[in-house]
Design a protein around this motif. Sequence first.
Motif, PDB file in Angstrom:
ATOM      1  N   ALA A  68      13.636   8.490   9.609  1.00 40.87           N
ATOM      2  CA  ALA A  68      12.750   8.429  10.774  1.00 40.87           C
ATOM      3  C   ALA A  68      11.470   7.669  10.449  1.00 40.87           C
ATOM      4  O   ALA A  68      11.026   6.811  11.224  1.00 40.87           O
ATOM      5  N   VAL A  69      10.866   7.962   9.309  1.00 37.68           N
ATOM      6  CA  VAL A  69       9.628   7.290   8.913  1.00 37.68           C
ATOM      7  C   VAL A  69       9.905   5.809   8.621  1.00 37.68           C
ATOM      8  O   VAL A  69       9.150   4.932   9.056  1.00 37.68           O
ATOM      9  N   THR A  70      10.984   5.531   7.924  1.00 38.48           N
ATOM     10  CA  THR A  70      11.334   4.151   7.604  1.00 38.48           C
ATOM     11  C   THR A  70      11.560   3.336   8.873  1.00 38.48           C
ATOM     12  O   THR A  70      11.088   2.197   8.988  1.00 38.48           O
ATOM     13  N   GLU A  71      12.251   3.904   9.842  1.00 42.17           N
ATOM     14  CA  GLU A  71      12.517   3.202  11.104  1.00 42.17           C
ATOM     15  C   GLU A  71      11.226   2.871  11.844  1.00 42.17           C
ATOM     16  O   GLU A  71      11.047   1.741  12.317  1.00 42.17           O
ATOM     17  N   GLU A  72      10.341   3.852  11.968  1.00 40.70           N
ATOM     18  CA  GLU A  72       9.076   3.621  12.691  1.00 40.70           C
ATOM     19  C   GLU A  72       8.205   2.584  11.984  1.00 40.70           C
ATOM     20  O   GLU A  72       7.631   1.707  12.635  1.00 40.70           O
ATOM     21  N   LEU A  73       8.109   2.682  10.664  1.00 40.33           N
ATOM     22  CA  LEU A  73       7.269   1.736   9.930  1.00 40.33           C
ATOM     23  C   LEU A  73       7.865   0.337   9.917  1.00 40.33           C
ATOM     24  O   LEU A  73       7.134  -0.653  10.031  1.00 40.33           O
ATOM     25  N   THR A 109       0.849  -1.189   0.000  1.00 45.33           N
ATOM     26  CA  THR A 109       0.000   0.000   0.000  1.00 45.33           C
ATOM     27  C   THR A 109       0.882   1.235   0.000  1.00 45.33           C
ATOM     28  O   THR A 109       1.893   1.282   0.702  1.00 45.33           O
ATOM     29  N   THR A 110       0.489   2.248  -0.776  1.00 43.07           N
ATOM     30  CA  THR A 110       1.219   3.508  -0.817  1.00 43.07           C
ATOM     31  C   THR A 110       0.411   4.579  -0.092  1.00 43.07           C
ATOM     32  O   THR A 110      -0.787   4.724  -0.325  1.00 43.07           O
ATOM     33  N   TYR A 111       1.090   5.297   0.788  1.00 42.97           N
ATOM     34  CA  TYR A 111       0.478   6.361   1.574  1.00 42.97           C
ATOM     35  C   TYR A 111       1.116   7.690   1.207  1.00 42.97           C
ATOM     36  O   TYR A 111       2.312   7.751   0.915  1.00 42.97           O
ATOM     37  N   ASP A 112       0.333   8.753   1.241  1.00 44.32           N
ATOM     38  CA  ASP A 112       0.857  10.104   1.049  1.00 44.32           C
ATOM     39  C   ASP A 112       1.188  10.675   2.413  1.00 44.32           C
ATOM     40  O   ASP A 112       0.356  10.625   3.330  1.00 44.32           O
ATOM     41  N   VAL A 147       5.317  -5.801   8.838  1.00 44.31           N
ATOM     42  CA  VAL A 147       5.902  -5.011   7.753  1.00 44.31           C
ATOM     43  C   VAL A 147       7.194  -5.670   7.289  1.00 44.31           C
ATOM     44  O   VAL A 147       8.082  -5.953   8.090  1.00 44.31           O
ATOM     45  N   THR A 148       7.296  -5.909   5.976  1.00 43.35           N
ATOM     46  CA  THR A 148       8.477  -6.564   5.424  1.00 43.35           C
ATOM     47  C   THR A 148       9.346  -5.617   4.610  1.00 43.35           C
ATOM     48  O   THR A 148      10.517  -5.915   4.375  1.00 43.35           O
ATOM     49  N   ASP A 149       8.778  -4.485   4.152  1.00 46.40           N
ATOM     50  CA  ASP A 149       9.559  -3.531   3.365  1.00 46.40           C
ATOM     51  C   ASP A 149       8.914  -2.157   3.415  1.00 46.40           C
ATOM     52  O   ASP A 149       7.685  -2.042   3.487  1.00 46.40           O
ATOM     53  N   VAL A 150       9.770  -1.127   3.395  1.00 51.99           N
ATOM     54  CA  VAL A 150       9.308   0.261   3.364  1.00 51.99           C
ATOM     55  C   VAL A 150      10.134   0.990   2.318  1.00 51.99           C
ATOM     56  O   VAL A 150      11.366   0.886   2.310  1.00 51.99           O
ATOM     57  N   SER A 151       9.447   1.725   1.440  1.00 51.74           N
ATOM     58  CA  SER A 151      10.121   2.499   0.410  1.00 51.74           C
ATOM     59  C   SER A 151       9.543   3.910   0.422  1.00 51.74           C
ATOM     60  O   SER A 151       8.320   4.078   0.488  1.00 51.74           O
ATOM     61  N   VAL A 152      10.412   4.921   0.366  1.00 52.87           N
ATOM     62  CA  VAL A 152       9.959   6.308   0.432  1.00 52.87           C
ATOM     63  C   VAL A 152      10.405   7.058  -0.822  1.00 52.87           C
ATOM     64  O   VAL A 152      11.579   7.040  -1.177  1.00 52.87           O
ATOM     65  N   THR A 161       5.627   3.660   0.497  1.00 53.33           N
ATOM     66  CA  THR A 161       5.062   2.359   0.150  1.00 53.33           C
ATOM     67  C   THR A 161       5.443   1.356   1.227  1.00 53.33           C
ATOM     68  O   THR A 161       6.617   1.196   1.549  1.00 53.33           O
ATOM     69  N   VAL A 162       4.418   0.715   1.781  1.00 54.96           N
ATOM     70  CA  VAL A 162       4.603  -0.255   2.859  1.00 54.96           C
ATOM     71  C   VAL A 162       4.162  -1.623   2.354  1.00 54.96           C
ATOM     72  O   VAL A 162       3.043  -1.778   1.865  1.00 54.96           O
TER      73      VAL A 162
END
Length: 67
Positions: free
Chosen positions: A18-23, A3-6, A29-34, A45-46
């Motif tokens: 900071a956002v990547t660490e928290e998510l 899912t992609t969030y704004d 959660v297996t992956d985070v992309s900003v 994208t989470v």
Amino acid sequence: MTTTYDVTGMTCAHCVAAVTEELSALDGVTDVSVDLVAGGTSHVTVTGDTSSDAVREAVAEAGYALA
């Protein structure tokens, strides 16, 4: 699920970290992309099994907000 969030308020690499660490700390959660848009609305994208409420709380904990 992916899912992609704004997200608003992000301006630099520190914001991304900071956002990547928290998510990334969220269960499921297996992956985070900003995709940083400095001073605008960034796209986060989470990948994994987590709720949008949990994502909203994690982004807020990092100091930012979902758009």
